[in-house]
Design a protein around this motif. Structure first.
Motif, PDB file in Angstrom:
ATOM      1  N   ARG A   1       0.965  -1.120  -0.258  1.00 15.73           N
ATOM      2  CA  ARG A   1       0.622   0.159   0.106  1.00 15.73           C
ATOM      3  C   ARG A   1       0.723   1.133   0.189  1.00 15.73           C
ATOM      4  NH1 ARG A   1      -2.734  -2.434   3.950  1.00 15.73           N
ATOM      5  NH2 ARG A   1      -2.344  -1.777   5.454  1.00 15.73           N
ATOM      6  N   GLN A   2       1.988   1.121   0.751  1.00 18.73           N
ATOM      7  CA  GLN A   2       2.952   2.671   0.951  1.00 18.73           C
ATOM      8  C   GLN A   2       3.399   2.496   0.323  1.00 18.73           C
ATOM      9  OE1 GLN A   2       5.148   2.862   4.723  1.00 18.73           O
ATOM     10  NE2 GLN A   2       3.708   1.369   6.295  1.00 18.73           N
ATOM     11  N   ARG A   3       3.959   1.417  -0.289  1.00 17.42           N
ATOM     12  CA  ARG A   3       4.608   1.595  -1.982  1.00 17.42           C
ATOM     13  C   ARG A   3       3.557   1.937  -3.481  1.00 17.42           C
ATOM     14  NH1 ARG A   3       5.669  -3.479  -2.842  1.00 17.42           N
ATOM     15  NH2 ARG A   3       7.655  -3.711  -2.597  1.00 17.42           N
ATOM     16  N   ALA A   4       2.810   1.677  -3.653  1.00 15.27           N
ATOM     17  CA  ALA A   4       1.924   2.348  -4.330  1.00 15.27           C
ATOM     18  C   ALA A   4       1.348   3.836  -4.804  1.00 15.27           C
ATOM     19  CB  ALA A   4       0.377   1.701  -4.787  1.00 15.27           C
ATOM     20  N   ALA A   5       1.777   4.209  -2.558  1.00 20.86           N
ATOM     21  CA  ALA A   5       1.392   5.760  -3.001  1.00 20.86           C
ATOM     22  C   ALA A   5       2.421   6.191  -3.059  1.00 20.86           C
ATOM     23  CB  ALA A   5       0.340   5.879  -1.449  1.00 20.86           C
ATOM     24  N   PHE A   6       3.345   6.108  -2.515  1.00 20.98           N
ATOM     25  CA  PHE A   6       4.749   6.629  -3.447  1.00 20.98           C
ATOM     26  C   PHE A   6       5.291   6.574  -4.963  1.00 20.98           C
ATOM     27  CE2 PHE A   6       6.746   4.051   1.017  1.00 20.98           C
ATOM     28  CZ  PHE A   6       5.562   5.265   1.554  1.00 20.98           C
ATOM     29  N   GLN A   7       4.543   5.605  -5.026  1.00 20.00           N
ATOM     30  CA  GLN A   7       5.266   5.724  -6.950  1.00 20.00           C
ATOM     31  C   GLN A   7       3.702   6.640  -7.582  1.00 20.00           C
ATOM     32  OE1 GLN A   7       4.344   1.136  -7.141  1.00 20.00           O
ATOM     33  NE2 GLN A   7       5.651   2.303  -8.864  1.00 20.00           N
ATOM     34  N   ARG A   8       2.312   6.915  -7.305  1.00 20.18           N
ATOM     35  CA  ARG A   8       1.607   8.039  -7.317  1.00 20.18           C
ATOM     36  C   ARG A   8       1.967   9.325  -7.301  1.00 20.18           C
ATOM     37  NH1 ARG A   8      -0.605  10.998  -9.078  1.00 20.18           N
ATOM     38  NH2 ARG A   8      -3.155  11.319 -10.028  1.00 20.18           N
ATOM     39  N   TRP A   9       2.697   9.850  -5.717  1.00 23.58           N
ATOM     40  CA  TRP A   9       2.955  10.367  -5.811  1.00 23.58           C
ATOM     41  C   TRP A   9       4.372  11.431  -6.547  1.00 23.58           C
ATOM     42  CZ3 TRP A   9       3.687   9.648   0.009  1.00 23.58           C
ATOM     43  CH2 TRP A   9       3.103   8.684   0.677  1.00 23.58           C
ATOM     44  N   GLY A  10       5.584  10.699  -7.357  1.00 23.48           N
ATOM     45  CA  GLY A  10       5.847  10.568  -8.127  1.00 23.48           C
ATOM     46  C   GLY A  10       7.097  10.218  -8.270  1.00 23.48           C
ATOM     47  N   VAL A  11       7.315   9.560  -6.720  1.00 27.71           N
ATOM     48  CA  VAL A  11       8.650   9.585  -6.420  1.00 27.71           C
ATOM     49  C   VAL A  11       9.470   8.805  -6.818  1.00 27.71           C
ATOM     50  CG1 VAL A  11      10.178   8.503  -4.355  1.00 27.71           C
ATOM     51  CG2 VAL A  11       8.190  10.008  -4.184  1.00 27.71           C
ATOM     52  N   MET A  12      10.904   9.136  -7.984  1.00 26.46           N
ATOM     53  CA  MET A  12      11.614   8.397  -7.830  1.00 26.46           C
ATOM     54  C   MET A  12      12.207   7.706  -7.945  1.00 26.46           C
ATOM     55  SD  MET A  12      14.484   9.703 -11.227  1.00 26.46           S
ATOM     56  CE  MET A  12      15.300  10.333  -9.256  1.00 26.46           C
ATOM     57  N   ALA A  13      12.005   6.346  -8.068  1.00 32.11           N
ATOM     58  CA  ALA A  13      12.750   5.303  -7.264  1.00 32.11           C
ATOM     59  C   ALA A  13      12.409   4.119  -8.060  1.00 32.11           C
ATOM     60  CB  ALA A  13      12.450   4.698  -5.540  1.00 32.11           C
ATOM     61  N   ASP A  14      13.591   2.867  -8.278  1.00 31.95           N
ATOM     62  CA  ASP A  14      13.547   1.823  -8.580  1.00 31.95           C
ATOM     63  C   ASP A  14      13.193   0.280  -7.642  1.00 31.95           C
ATOM     64  OD1 ASP A  14      13.470  -1.143  -9.777  1.00 31.95           O
ATOM     65  OD2 ASP A  14      15.742  -1.135 -10.027  1.00 31.95           O
TER      66      ASP A  14
END
Length: 981
Positions: A192-205
């Motif tokens: 759940r947290q990973r999906a949110a961070f991605q939606r916020w546009g956080v750049m990472a692998d």
């Protein structure tokens, strides 16, 4: 655009190839140029509506080069959400981190991610932290560095274990069953947290993160443990620890939170002086009792001493109601008299140091003697100035015991501890004190008291056999290396140092199942621990291969390395059992530098976390790194505040003030909760003063949305006026540009340098302020107002118009890149196609720096300000302006803007926004009566005079400037354009 910006032409080709919002036509009915406005007033670029046009004006409409673009000024609701997701897909947000890791770069920037706890849904605290990090990472990537950023999660610990078990409890469950449920719970929270961070546009692998329950991570952690153990820094001892009856485990100080409203039963009790200190013995005043005060009466049976402050003054006072002699601190006597409801007469005073040698009788234990001892932790804020000291139940008490070789005696066994701070023992002790006449006063006391931060229940301090890190021996080195670390804000450094000072040892063992097992074996009969470099290294390798579940899955004979097993089971077989404790999760996360940073001796450029990590991850990382390799794991620390409600309150469900980042982005059921999108959330983070508490609510979010819409307005104006412009073939060399255009490149360069510095300082809010000031002052209120006539009405291919467009191209590129770290969705929307983030930071050419030209333009601006202030509320375009300056520097600077004495089309006239400008050495004597005159200092204290006279020229039906001979005639400029073949 190539990262190294090989040439302006190459950059122009890249920009042209990606820009998607330029129109190809000449007209757009919803857009028009506006009349001139005063410097400092918004020109309303991009959204001005066309003025009412008569028949003559209408016939020339198609000949005016108005802006045209399909770039929307505003996006709301589902269209906004769809556009952000479209941008993420088309611009490869998911692949960007991997791309930049594969490219060649001279420098690496390492931001080591502190692991969020995998025990719940994403919240605005996550958003504040992750977006703040992402802004810096994107900036560093744009300016050509290879970013090292691996997100991670802290996966062990009691909160996860308790939530995973829910109402099942641990009854009947094996450690492996508990661990399996806890792992599953953590994995769901991580998803759940990973999906949110991605939606916020956080750049990472996001497919290659680190997790503290991963076997490889656990193995790296045990290597740090082994290194510290081999240096004698990790040891087992019987010491007082914070014990949570509700969690049934030892806690570290970082796992506590203090409840300022805790209610205790406090008592005043007497300890008769059996052996008087020499100074009191000389006075021969009679039997004296030491009066102590404590909020922990249940620990009285464990008392080993009474402590005093060496440099304070103490008095022997006589109670008026019963003649009892009491020893108390002199400055507490008046308050005690009120409390006891009797007068206290002083019969003698001594200094604290003169109490040395005194010995008290324990009030409830016959024949037990306890000494009077000096201690610096004694204070005079409350109580009597004499402190009951039970080394088994207090950290400061234990320090006194260590210094004076006192024994550690506990009041109650572990099994006797209750969740209510030993209520039964409390009642028993009070009863015993009453029976022996030692209880003087009993009262309720509200004070700050440590609670288990997970269960929100009070803890107790009690002695226990645990594993510790000797932080006292690390403290000096840790403080030394910390002095070389840059701390933002600098004020946080003192808190870091104070935390280190207070921590003499660190309890790292926990009595739970969900964690990394402490790799120790115990002899079945003697209980002696078996732990050495061979056993730890062997277990670390097993964890790497199988994960730490193997600690419970494999037999002890397999967990022990063959060479050790051979020694310990030579006669009667293996007589050892595996330990049942797990490591403190702060040790888990504190060893992340060893598991995540690529080289064993490397340091991260920066750690970025909230202020709660001053006593948490910042400190545990520092201590483990200093212990293992004598250096800090970070070069810089950034300490941000917490997200709070709009009223500054801590967010809680009970108060109903929790802001859910998912609701911020996607909107809620409440009509007052619109869909703001991810960029608004990011702008909120960037605009805030993150070094203090960060407020969030409708006001802050609406403000962020409005700011972004104003920015979109500027971008729309820029895009619309770059219609059909190809910088590959139509860009103008700066040396051939109009001076005002060169001046804007000069200003753009200054802006780019300042905004680069702001990002480098982790000050995104300053970057926003610089951006807003540049747009409002330099662009909207100044440059855009001046150039509209040239843009709309000069010949399409003219040098003047192309000069202006070249600058607009650079401004668009600079502004878009300046906002890109904060608003990646909006920036990519401008350059929809190949990602902007692969083409570098703002170009800032040294050729753009023109200090001499700056003086000329700003000198003209000073004259213009004087002119505009002389005609308040009137249209500058309806005036002929005469500027009189004595021959000299200022006159020469103005001549560079207008070579001929009088002009309707010079650069000086354009700057003045007048109908016509005359430049002369003195004002003519025959000025008409309606002339408006003013004078002033315009530049470096040089004076001049101006005169504004209403023009007699008519308004041109095409360009609407007052430069035509009659109302129905075109001005010479427009006539020339329309009559050209």
């Amino acid at each position: 655009m190539l990262l190294c910006r090989v040439s302006t032409v190459t950059q122009a080709v890249a920009r042209w190839g990606r820009r998607s919002h330029r129109g190809s036509g000449l007209l757009h009915p919803a857009l028009s140029f506006s009349s001139s406005r005063c410097h400092g007033v918004s020109s309303g670029e991009g959204n001005a509506q066309p003025a009412e046009a008569g028949p003559a004006q209408g016939q020339y409409r198609d000949s005016v080069l108005l802006p045209r673009t399909d770039f929307p000024m505003k996006l709301t609701g589902q269209k906004l959400l769809d556009r952000e997701l479209e941008v993420q897909r088309e611009c490869g947000f998911a692949e960007l981190y991997s791309w930049q890791r594969q490219r060649k770069a001279k420098k690496e920037f390492c931001l080591h991610d502190g692991p969020p706890y995998a025990n719940g849904d994403p919240h605005v605290g996550h958003a504040l932290n992750k977006i703040l990090k992402d802004i810096r990472n994107r900036f560093e990537m744009l300016r050509g560095r290879q970013v090292h950023y691996i997100p991670g999660w802290d996966c062990h610990g009691l909160p996860i274990e308790l939530k995973a078990l829910g109402e099942l409890g641990t009854s009947g469950l094996t450690p492996l069953q508990i661990r399996q449920k806890a792992r599953e719970f953590a994995e769901r929270a991580i998803a759940r947290q990973r999906a949110a961070f991605q939606r916020w546009g956080v750049m990472a692998d996001w497919d290659n993160c680190y997790y503290t329950f991963d076997g490889t991570y656990e193995a790296a952690q045990l290597k740090v443990f082994q290194e510290m153990h081999s240096k004698g820094l990790i040891y087992q001892d019987y010491k007082p620890v914070f014990w949570s009856p509700s969690s049934r485990t030892a806690l570290a100080e970082a796992e506590l939170e203090y409840n300022p409203e805790h209610l205790s039963t406090a008592i005043y009790a007497t300890f008769p002086l059996g052996t008087l200190p020499p100074k009191l013995a000389e006075a021969d005043v009679g039997s004296i009792s030491v009066l102590v005060w404590t909020t922990q009466p249940w620990t009285i049976p464990a008392n080993q001493a009474v402590c005093y402050m060496p440099n304070a003054q103490y008095s022997v006072v006589k109670r008026a109601d019963n003649s009892q002699l009491l020893l108390v601190a002199t400055e507490r006597a008046a308050s005690l008299a009120v409390l006891l409801g009797t007068e206290l007469e002083s019969v003698g005073t001594v200094t604290g140091s003169q109490l040395e040698g005194g010995i008290c009788k324990h009030p409830t234990i016959p024949d037990k003697e306890v000494p009077l001892l000096p201690a610096n932790h004694v204070t005079m804020g409350k109580g009597t100035g004499l402190v009951h000291t039970a080394p088994a139940h207090g950290m400061e008490d234990y320090s006194v015991a260590s210094q004076f070789k006192l024994s550690v005696v506990r009041s109650i066994s572990v099994s006797g501890l209750s969740a209510y701070l030993c209520v039964e023992l409390l009642a028993l002790v009070i009863s015993m004190l009453k029976a022996c006449g030692a209880l003087v006063k009993e009262e309720h006391c509200v004070h700050s008291y440590p609670y288990d931060w997970r269960t929100k229940q009070p803890v107790v301090i009690r002695p226990s056999k645990q594993w510790f890190i000797n932080t006292a021996s690390l403290k000096d080195k840790a403080k030394e290396v910390l002095q070389k670390v840059r701390v933002l804000p600098e004020s946080a450094r003192s808190s870091l140092l104070a935390m280190l000072d207070r921590r003499t040892y660190w309890c790292i063992s926990r009595q739970r199942s969900w964690g990394v097992p402490i790799p120790v074996f115990y002899h079945k009969e003697s209980g002696e621990p078996l732990i050495n470099k061979h056993t730890v290294s062997h277990i670390a390798q097993l964890f790497k291969e199988k994960g730490s579940d193997c600690w419970w899955e494999l037999p002890v004979e397999t967990l022990l390395p063959p060479e050790v097993l051979k020694k310990v089971s030579a006669s009667q077989g293996c007589n050892y059992v595996r330990g049942e404790d797990v490591l403190d999760i702060w040790f888990d996360s504190g060893a992340s530098w060893a598991a995540v940073l690529e080289e064993s001796d490397s340091r991260a450029d920066v750690y970025v976390e909230g202020k709660d990590q001053i006593g948490g991850w910042f400190q545990s990382s520092l201590l483990t790194s200093v212990a293992a390799r004598n250096k800090a794991p970070y070069k810089s620390l950034v300490v941000h505040g917490f997200a709070v409600s709009e009223k500054g309150e801590k967010m809680s469900k009970s108060l109903g003030n929790v802001v859910d980042p998912d609701t911020v982005i996607n909107g809620g059921k409440d009509p007052g909760a619109p869909a703001y999108g991810a960029d608004v959330l990011r702008w909120w983070v960037a605009e805030s003063n993150v070094f203090s508490e960060v407020q969030i609510g409708p006001t802050a979010l609406n403000s962020a949305r409005d700011s972004i819409n104003k920015l979109r307005n500027t971008l729309k104006f820029l895009l619309g006026n770059l219609q059909g412009f190809d910088p590959r073939t139509q860009a103008v060399d700066p040396k051939e540009m109009h001076y005002i255009d060169q001046y804007m490149l000069h200003q753009l360069r200054d802006f780019s340098i300042k905004v680069t510095d702001a990002y480098s300082e982790f000050d995104a809010s300053r970057a926003i302020r610089l951006l807003q000031a540049f747009i409002a002052r330099d662009l909207s209120s100044f440059y855009f107002s001046i150039i509209k006539d040239r843009l709309y009405c000069d010949p399409e291919e003219s040098l003047a118009r192309r000069s202006c467009q070249t600058v607009l191209e650079e401004i668009l590129d600079g502004v878009t890149r300046a906002i890109a770290p904060i608003l990646p969705h909006l920036a990519e929307e401008v350059y929809l196609g190949e990602t902007l983030f692969k083409s570098g930071w703002i170009k800032s050419s040294s050729v753009w720096r023109r200090p001499g030209l700056e003086e000329a333009v700003e000198g003209a601006c000073a004259i213009r300000d004087s002119f505009l202030s002389s005609i308040p509320g009137k249209n500058a375009a309806q005036y002929n302006l005469t500027i009189a300056i004595e021959p000299g520097l200022l006159f020469e600077l103005m001549e560079s803007l207008q070579e001929e004495p009088t002009s309707t089309s010079s650069q000086l006239t354009e700057l003045m926004m007048a109908a016509q400008t005359t430049l002369t050495s003195q004002l003519p004597r025959d000025l008409p009566p309606d002339a408006l005159r003013s004078s002033g200092n315009f530049l470096i204290n040089l004076e001049g005079d101006i005169a504004a006279v209403p023009t007699s020229a008519a308004r041109c039906p095409r360009c609407r400037r007052y430069t035509a001979e009659s109302p129905d005639c075109l001005c010479p400029r427009c006539h020339s354009i329309l009559s050209a073949p």
